[in-house]
Each structure stands twice: as C-alpha cells, then as structure tokens.
Design a protein around this motif. Sequence first.
Motif, PDB file in Angstrom:
ATOM      1  N   ASN A  68      10.491  -7.506  -6.095  1.00 59.31           N
ATOM      2  CA  ASN A  68       9.596  -7.617  -4.936  1.00 59.31           C
ATOM      3  C   ASN A  68      10.168  -6.903  -3.718  1.00 59.31           C
ATOM      4  O   ASN A  68       9.454  -6.181  -3.004  1.00 59.31           O
ATOM      5  N   GLU A  69      11.457  -7.108  -3.505  1.00 59.45           N
ATOM      6  CA  GLU A  69      12.117  -6.502  -2.351  1.00 59.45           C
ATOM      7  C   GLU A  69      12.093  -4.979  -2.438  1.00 59.45           C
ATOM      8  O   GLU A  69      11.745  -4.285  -1.464  1.00 59.45           O
ATOM      9  N   ASN A 124       8.420  -3.454  -2.339  1.00 57.54           N
ATOM     10  CA  ASN A 124       7.885  -3.443  -0.966  1.00 57.54           C
ATOM     11  C   ASN A 124       8.563  -2.405  -0.095  1.00 57.54           C
ATOM     12  O   ASN A 124       7.998  -1.972   0.919  1.00 57.54           O
ATOM     13  N   GLU A 125       9.745  -2.021  -0.475  1.00 55.08           N
ATOM     14  CA  GLU A 125      10.457  -0.982   0.273  1.00 55.08           C
ATOM     15  C   GLU A 125       9.962   0.407  -0.103  1.00 55.08           C
ATOM     16  O   GLU A 125       9.766   1.268   0.766  1.00 55.08           O
ATOM     17  N   PRO A 141       4.985  -0.175  -0.668  1.00 53.69           N
ATOM     18  CA  PRO A 141       4.418  -1.448  -0.211  1.00 53.69           C
ATOM     19  C   PRO A 141       2.911  -1.567  -0.432  1.00 53.69           C
ATOM     20  O   PRO A 141       2.430  -2.595  -0.906  1.00 53.69           O
ATOM     21  N   GLN A 142       2.172  -0.513  -0.148  1.00 52.92           N
ATOM     22  CA  GLN A 142       0.713  -0.599  -0.270  1.00 52.92           C
ATOM     23  C   GLN A 142       0.292  -0.719  -1.726  1.00 52.92           C
ATOM     24  O   GLN A 142      -0.523  -1.569  -2.090  1.00 52.92           O
ATOM     25  N   TRP A 182       2.078  -1.706  -4.287  1.00 54.54           N
ATOM     26  CA  TRP A 182       2.570  -2.970  -4.866  1.00 54.54           C
ATOM     27  C   TRP A 182       1.673  -4.150  -4.467  1.00 54.54           C
ATOM     28  O   TRP A 182       1.332  -4.993  -5.287  1.00 54.54           O
ATOM     29  N   ASN A 183       1.266  -4.180  -3.227  1.00 54.71           N
ATOM     30  CA  ASN A 183       0.434  -5.291  -2.762  1.00 54.71           C
ATOM     31  C   ASN A 183      -0.997  -5.223  -3.292  1.00 54.71           C
ATOM     32  O   ASN A 183      -1.722  -6.230  -3.284  1.00 54.71           O
TER      33      ASN A 183
END
Length: 411
Positions: free
Chosen positions: A111-112, A115-116, A119-120, A122-123
């Motif tokens: 997750n970390e 998101n690095e 981010p877009q 992944w979400n």
Amino acid sequence: MAFEYDWWEYALIPLIAGLVGYATNVVALHLTFYPLEFVGIELFRLDNQPWGLFGWQGIIPTKAEKMASTCFELMTKRLFSIHEIFSRLEPMKFAAVMDDVVLLMMDEVINEVANEFMPQTWNNIPKEVRDDIVVTADDESNKFLVDFMKDMQAHIEDVVDIKEMSVTACVENKHLIVKVFQECGEKEFVFIRKSGFYYGFLFGLIQMAVWFFYPADWILPIAGFLVGWVTNWMALKVIFLPIEPKKFCGFTLQGIFLKRQAEVSEVFARVICVEILHIKAIWGAVFTGRLSKNFSAMLRAHTLAFTDKLLVEIEPLAIAAMGVEKFLEMKESIARKVVEKIPDVIDASYEYTQSALAMEDTIREKMKVLPPAEFEGVLHPAFEEDEIQLILLGGVLGAIVGLIQLFTLFA
C-alpha cells in the motif's frame, strides 16, 4: 636463649602471613576482573596490558577480545556447528509462526509503495482485484517463508558469523566475558581466597622460625613477598593440575576445576545462551553483522519472487500507468522496504526458534564429554595469559605488608 621480642609478637607472624596470603589472593582476583575500563592516568601503556604508568584495567577486560576469541573458537569447533543447529528449524513451523505478521507487513508495504508510485491508479483499482491480491498473499506467504528459511539454512554460514558476533558482544560489553568466567569458576575463586590464608599460615610458621633465630630487617618484606608469590602460584596450580586424573596412594588427584566438569558445563551453557548466544542476538547479527549484505540479498531475491506473484493481476495496469522501468523500480522499492521491516517483526519467531535450536542443551551435553585438556581451556585463559602478573602482584602486595609489619611490630 632469650627472646628478643614478646611471645605474642612471634605468634602474630604466621597469623599475619595467613592474612597476607588471603588478602593478596582477594586483591589479585579482584584485579583480574576489575575495573572493566582503565582507571588512572594513562601516560604510558603497552598494547593489551592491564597496567599503565598510573592506573589499571582488569586483566580479563583488557584481554576481552583475545579471551572471548579463544573461548568461542573452542565452542564453534568442538561444541556445535551452526549449520547443524539451524538445520533443526522446521521451515513449515517457522512459516506458521511468522505468517500473520508477514502478511500484515506485506500489505502495509505494498500500500505504501503503490501510493508512492501510482496513487491514482492504485486507488481506482476495483475492490475485487485488491481482494485477489490479499488472497494471493495469503496463499503465497507460507511458501515464501518456507523457501526463504530453507535457503537461509543451506547458507547459514554465509549470513551470520557466530564467533564474530560473540566476540564483538564481549568486547563492547566487557561485563559479559567477566560474568562467564566468574560464574563458571565461582567455587575455584572461593578456594583461591581461602587457600591464601592456609598456605600463608603454613609459610608464616617457617617465617616465624627464621625470624626467631635471625631477626634481620630484610626478612619480613622478603618473606611477605614469598608468601604472596607462593600462595598465588600454588592456588592456581591446584585448580588446573593435574589435567588428567592420576592415582596417588589410593587417592585420585586432578585439578579441582576439572573435577567439576559436569557442573561447570551446566553453568557455562546457561550463561552463554542467556547472555550472549540468545536468539535475539543471533538475529541481530544476521541483520547488522559483517555478513548482513548476504542476508539482505537473499531476502531481496525471495521478496521479488513473492511480489511478482502478488502483482501479477495489476501488472498491465501498473505498466500502463508508469512504464516498465518505473514498475521494476516499484518492485525494488517493495523488496527494499521488506528488508528494512523484517527486523521489526522477527520477534514473532523468537519463542519457536529458541526452542527448536536448543543451543543450551547442545553446548551443555557436548561440553560434559570434552577431554579434560580441552575442557581446561574454558577457564584457564583467564589466568594463563597473565599468570605471572597475578603471581607477581601477590608478591608485591605481600612485600608491602611485610614492610608495614616490620615498622609497626618490630621497629
């Protein structure tokens, strides 16, 4: 023949000699172990010598590196093999105790990093795909841990140096090597102190007779020197000699330390494994020791293979979002963070690993059956290296007391 002094003054000579013998042995023993660091003004001091021009450091703390090296050389060659010890771990059981914490760690890391790097994307990944990643992680984490442990067992000598770890611990924390010698030789040190009085008293009787017939001023300091010298020398010899049992007039003679081989083996194994060779220290050496780079490379390789399986479903989306190069960089980042975070979760394995390795049992049983000549090497280095200094120290202290006796009693 008239007495030159009162009878009680003569009677005090063997008593004082006994006290001198006792005191010199007590002081010599204390100076063997303390102080842990040099105390005094170090204007001049030879390398690896306890004495300076104005000051002293305990003999064992001064020689901590050499003595620990001798001690753990014996252990790693004669008492256990680190390869055999680690082969006792069952990879499936290790995986079982680590499974939950590794899953949580991997979920956090992925997750970390996602998101690095994206981010877009992944979400926006559908919940079903995320759930599939979790299921895959649950299925694959056990295999990841089993394969990793098998690899580590096969190459354990490439990822941890037990001797270096132990010697470093003793050099950085000198009280550890002092504690090993003190607890293993506790009864011998009691004997050294008591024997100083008995031997000193016997020599004092001879000293009294000499003083009665020839009361020269130099007799008392010279006799004091001899009492301090001989009591230390005899005490050390009786502890370690003879090495092998010898029959004499129906009695079996052997150094008193060597007679206690079974008892000392129990104490030695307990102290070593509680203070130095405990599992937390071993994992610490794996993570930070001289060979830690090999461990990191091994863990990285297994983590990358694990990550490939976790990200297989989102790989096309990830590559489309950031390109192949960035995707590979993201996987490397995941592997790097796993290597960084493993030390934070490895304590979940401590209880199982400590029990499975059974190092204390191994060291104790192997030590009990060592030949006496090799067993002697456990404690004797504490004295052998600087035996002459210990004996000389006893002599000097005895001579000082002899001078005090001359100028107070017989001035």
